[in-house]
Design a protein around this motif. Structure first.
Motif, PDB file in Angstrom:
ATOM      1  N   ALA A   1       0.864  -1.182   0.000  1.00 38.59           N
ATOM      2  CA  ALA A   1       0.000   0.000   0.000  1.00 38.59           C
ATOM      3  C   ALA A   1       0.899   1.229   0.000  1.00 38.59           C
ATOM      4  N   TYR A   2       0.534   2.260  -0.762  1.00 32.98           N
ATOM      5  CA  TYR A   2       1.397   3.441  -0.839  1.00 32.98           C
ATOM      6  C   TYR A   2       0.589   4.654  -1.259  1.00 32.98           C
ATOM      7  N   VAL A   3       1.221   5.817  -1.116  1.00 33.89           N
ATOM      8  CA  VAL A   3       0.635   7.091  -1.519  1.00 33.89           C
ATOM      9  C   VAL A   3       1.283   7.498  -2.838  1.00 33.89           C
ATOM     10  N   SER A   4       0.489   7.949  -3.781  1.00 33.55           N
ATOM     11  CA  SER A   4       1.072   8.474  -5.018  1.00 33.55           C
ATOM     12  C   SER A   4       0.289   9.686  -5.486  1.00 33.55           C
ATOM     13  N   PHE A   5       1.028  10.618  -6.079  1.00 30.66           N
ATOM     14  CA  PHE A   5       0.410  11.785  -6.725  1.00 30.66           C
ATOM     15  C   PHE A   5       0.208  11.535  -8.219  1.00 30.66           C
ATOM     16  N   LYS A   6       0.270  10.282  -8.661  1.00 34.47           N
ATOM     17  CA  LYS A   6       0.268  10.014 -10.101  1.00 34.47           C
ATOM     18  C   LYS A   6      -1.016  10.473 -10.777  1.00 34.47           C
ATOM     19  N   ASP A   7      -2.122  10.478 -10.050  1.00 34.54           N
ATOM     20  CA  ASP A   7      -3.380  10.981 -10.608  1.00 34.54           C
ATOM     21  C   ASP A   7      -3.694  12.388 -10.099  1.00 34.54           C
ATOM     22  N   ARG A   8      -2.642  13.173  -9.881  1.00 39.33           N
ATOM     23  CA  ARG A   8      -2.696  14.595  -9.519  1.00 39.33           C
ATOM     24  C   ARG A   8      -2.931  14.862  -8.032  1.00 39.33           C
ATOM     25  N   PHE A   9      -3.556  13.917  -7.330  1.00 37.00           N
ATOM     26  CA  PHE A   9      -3.901  14.146  -5.923  1.00 37.00           C
ATOM     27  C   PHE A   9      -3.240  13.076  -5.060  1.00 37.00           C
ATOM     28  N   PRO A  10      -3.076  13.330  -3.779  1.00 37.37           N
ATOM     29  CA  PRO A  10      -2.486  12.292  -2.913  1.00 37.37           C
ATOM     30  C   PRO A  10      -3.506  11.182  -2.634  1.00 37.37           C
ATOM     31  N   PHE A  11      -3.501  10.169  -3.499  1.00 39.35           N
ATOM     32  CA  PHE A  11      -4.404   9.034  -3.362  1.00 39.35           C
ATOM     33  C   PHE A  11      -3.626   7.828  -2.872  1.00 39.35           C
ATOM     34  N   LEU A  12      -4.376   6.852  -2.365  1.00 41.64           N
ATOM     35  CA  LEU A  12      -3.774   5.598  -1.906  1.00 41.64           C
ATOM     36  C   LEU A  12      -4.003   4.498  -2.928  1.00 41.64           C
TER      37      LEU A  12
END
Lengths: 189, 434
Positions: free
Chosen positions: B216-227
């Motif tokens: 499980a991780y946090v990514s901004f890949k879709d513009r927002f800080p999603f999990l």
């Protein structure tokens, strides 16, 4: 009583502004350009999606508006809105930040048909995980004040970049002071 | 990915183990390397052509045993004067000569190939009892020879201390420069580095699922800080939470079916419990202050977390339903990043005192007995425990760049995770591999 009168004036101004600006076919300003290759704050229009039908739901209580953020269109820097800065490990709005926010609020009232996105940032001190929450708290503090100034909370969303996107890559107070900030974007619905 | 089979080839006789080794981990006080169990791991005997590999495998075992802090690993100049290398036949070992080195234990391994596959016969000898303590034949799958070596070292540690080592475990972390971070996985010694995301964004704060097969991780890949949750077996990444505002700080429940996460859709960072597919979010915290950084007790009953409800960031614990909140940290500074040890007895965390930077601390699970584990310039953060609760991995800027370090919580010996040539942050220490 004086305070009450001021709010009435603000509301009246807002109503007039809405009537003047929110006319059919009113075109958004194209004053801001952002490098879309920029992966980080205020950049990118990767969202796609026409945004049609992705409305803003009424906020429930004190929560963020029920915006489906994935359906937002292009998000770009609201260049006319000034950046505000914070003290170390604080989300309290300094007097200079309050002044800037008052000006920003007037600008945002002129743009009633966009979603306002407040970006919160931190310096590199504090832990990576904590700073995501601290950046959010800064964005929320700015949002709260904008709402008090009459910008509808139904169209203000927040984003925290934590310590991930410093404005200044330095490792001293001069850099940190520039990095503890909130900046303002407009997003197409 | 299930790498090897361990076949016991000899009678496993655990003899002559010091009494203290039977005690639980936290009671073992390692006062210095000279007091560790003396063990020799000379280069493996090999079939012709495999000599260099045999040297590397022995070096790997020596690293693993030294890492535990429980052994004194003999150096080559301490070997018997006449020793020039093992033969494949363990019966030819000159035990009298090895006893004269003061080694208590000796490892003999023979590396060879059959039908293109490696085989390794390994024995751990108790030199004084003149007995085989552990004997195994390992037939690693292709590419898993190093893992087999790590697993044999775990067996050695288990046989001689009662608790297996952690050399087969892996680390996950975010790596890369500011503004461009991906999730990586490596062995616990930094070897076999694999980039597991290619989002061209900022992806951070990875957490292994209890079985080690998902992250499980946090990514901004879709513009927002999603999990997101990445499946390491398929390489596919699926969203866990995409609420407006923050979606950060994932922590797996020990059953692997739920996660505690942090959302700010209430216009305040609050801890939620969600199912592994993101469904059925239940809010656990409800106050005006920020709550973040959840970490489960290994039995799933309690969650340690950070809250600012008393004014500054401090460590608290609550029941898994949000009830029974107690404050744990009183260090006079801010406290962050709690991590509950796998044995449930301790919590590692970060303390920030003005002028001191960030240091790693640990305390008993009830908040008592706080003690500092690091003393270094710069920032030390994101602690995570080894599966045996004997070590903590963390990110440190003590050498200038952000790198991963471990600290032995008994001896306080710190060492940098070797072989990682990129800036690394936010490590999580995964389970042993089978």
């Amino acid at each position: 009583m004086k305070r009450h009168a001021r709010w009435t004036l603000v509301l009246a101004t807002l109503c007039v502004a809405v009537l003047l600006v929110a006319t059919p076919g009113c075109k958004r300003g194209k004053d801001a350009t952002i490098d879309p290759s920029m992966a980080g704050p205020g950049g990118g229009d990767a969202g796609g999606g026409s945004g049609a039908g992705s409305g803003v739901e009424a906020t429930t209580g004190t929560g963020l508006p029920g915006v489906d953020v994935e359906k937002l269109g292009k998000i770009e820097r609201l260049k006319t809105a000034g950046t505000i800065y914070f003290d170390f490990d604080s989300s309290a709005l300094r007097p200079d930040a309050r002044e800037t926010l008052k000006q920003n609020a007037e600008i945002m009232k002129q743009l009633p048909d966009v979603i306002i996105q407040v970006e919160g940032h931190c310096d590199e001190r504090g832990t990576q995980e904590y700073n995501l929450a601290l950046g959010e708290r800064r964005a929320l503090a700015a949002r709260d004040f904008l709402v008090k100034l009459g910008v509808s909370g139904d169209r203000i969303i927040t984003i925290s970049y934590g310590e991930e996107f410093p404005a200044d890559p330095g490792h001293d107070e001069a850099a940190w002071g520039k990095n503890r900030r909130a900046v303002f974007n407009k997003a197409e619905k | 990915m299930r790498a090897i089979c361990l076949i016991v080839v000899g009678a496993i006789l655990v003899l002559g183990i010091p009494a203290w080794a039977q005690e639980t981990v936290s009671d073992v006080v390692v006062k210095g390397r000279e007091e560790g169990i003396a063990i020799a791991v000379p280069p493996f005997a090999t079939a012709p052509g495999l000599e260099a590999l045999g040297q590397k495998m022995a070096a790997l075992l020596r690293y693993d045993l030294d890492f535990t802090g429980l052994f004194t690993v003999l150096l080559p100049h301490q070997y018997p004067p006449d020793f020039v290398g093992f033969t494949s036949d363990a019966a030819q070992i000159d035990f009298d000569a090895w006893r004269a080195t003061n080694a208590e234990f000796l490892v003999h391994c023979y590396l060879y190939q059959e039908d293109g596959a490696y085989l390794v016969d390994c024995r751990l000898f108790d030199l004084y009892a003149a007995q085989t303590v552990v004997g195994v034949r390992m037939k690693p799958e292709a590419g898993s020879l190093h893992l087999a070596g790590h697993q044999f070292s775990e067996e050695i540690v288990r046989a001689l201390t009662g608790v297996p080592g952690v050399a087969s475990s892996q680390l996950c972390f975010s790596g890369g420069p500011t503004g461009s971070k991906e999730i990586y996985v490596s062995d616990y010694d930094g070897v076999n580095l694999v980039q597991v995301t290619k989002h061209n964004s900022v992806s951070i704060l990875p957490q292994f699922s209890p079985d080690g097969r998902k992250i499980a991780y946090v990514s901004f890949k879709d513009r927002f800080p999603f999990l997101y949750i990445l499946d390491l077996d398929t390489g596919s990444s699926v969203p866990l939470s995409k609420s407006v505002g923050l979606n950060v700080a994932p922590a797996w429940a020990p059953d692997g079916k739920r996660l505690a996460i942090v959302l700010s859709k209430d216009a305040n960072a609050e801890i939620y419990l969600v199912n592994r597919d993101g469904s059925n979010p239940r809010r656990l915290t409800d106050n005006r202050a920020m709550d973040t950084s959840p970490s489960f007790h290994p039995d799933g009953s309690r969650i340690a977390f950070v809250s600012e409800r008393a004014g500054s960031a401090q460590i608290y614990a609550m029941n898994a339903d949000g009830s029974g909140v107690t404050r744990l940290s009183y260090q006079g500074g801010r406290s962050y990043d709690p991590a509950w040890s796998p044995d449930g007895r301790s919590i590692a965390y970060v303390v920030e005192r003005r002028g001191e930077g960030l240091e790693i601390y640990m305390m008993d699970a009830d908040g008592k007995n706080p003690r500092r584990l690091t003393a270094s310039p710069g920032s030390n953060e994101s602690p995570s425990w080894s599966p045996d609760s004997r070590h903590v991995v963390f990110a440190s800027t003590r050498t200038g760049t952000t790198a991963l370090w471990t600290v032995n919580v008994a001896s306080l010996e710190a060492r940098r995770v070797p072989a990682l040539d990129l800036p690394c942050q936010g490590p999580d220490w995964g389970p042993r591999r089978k």
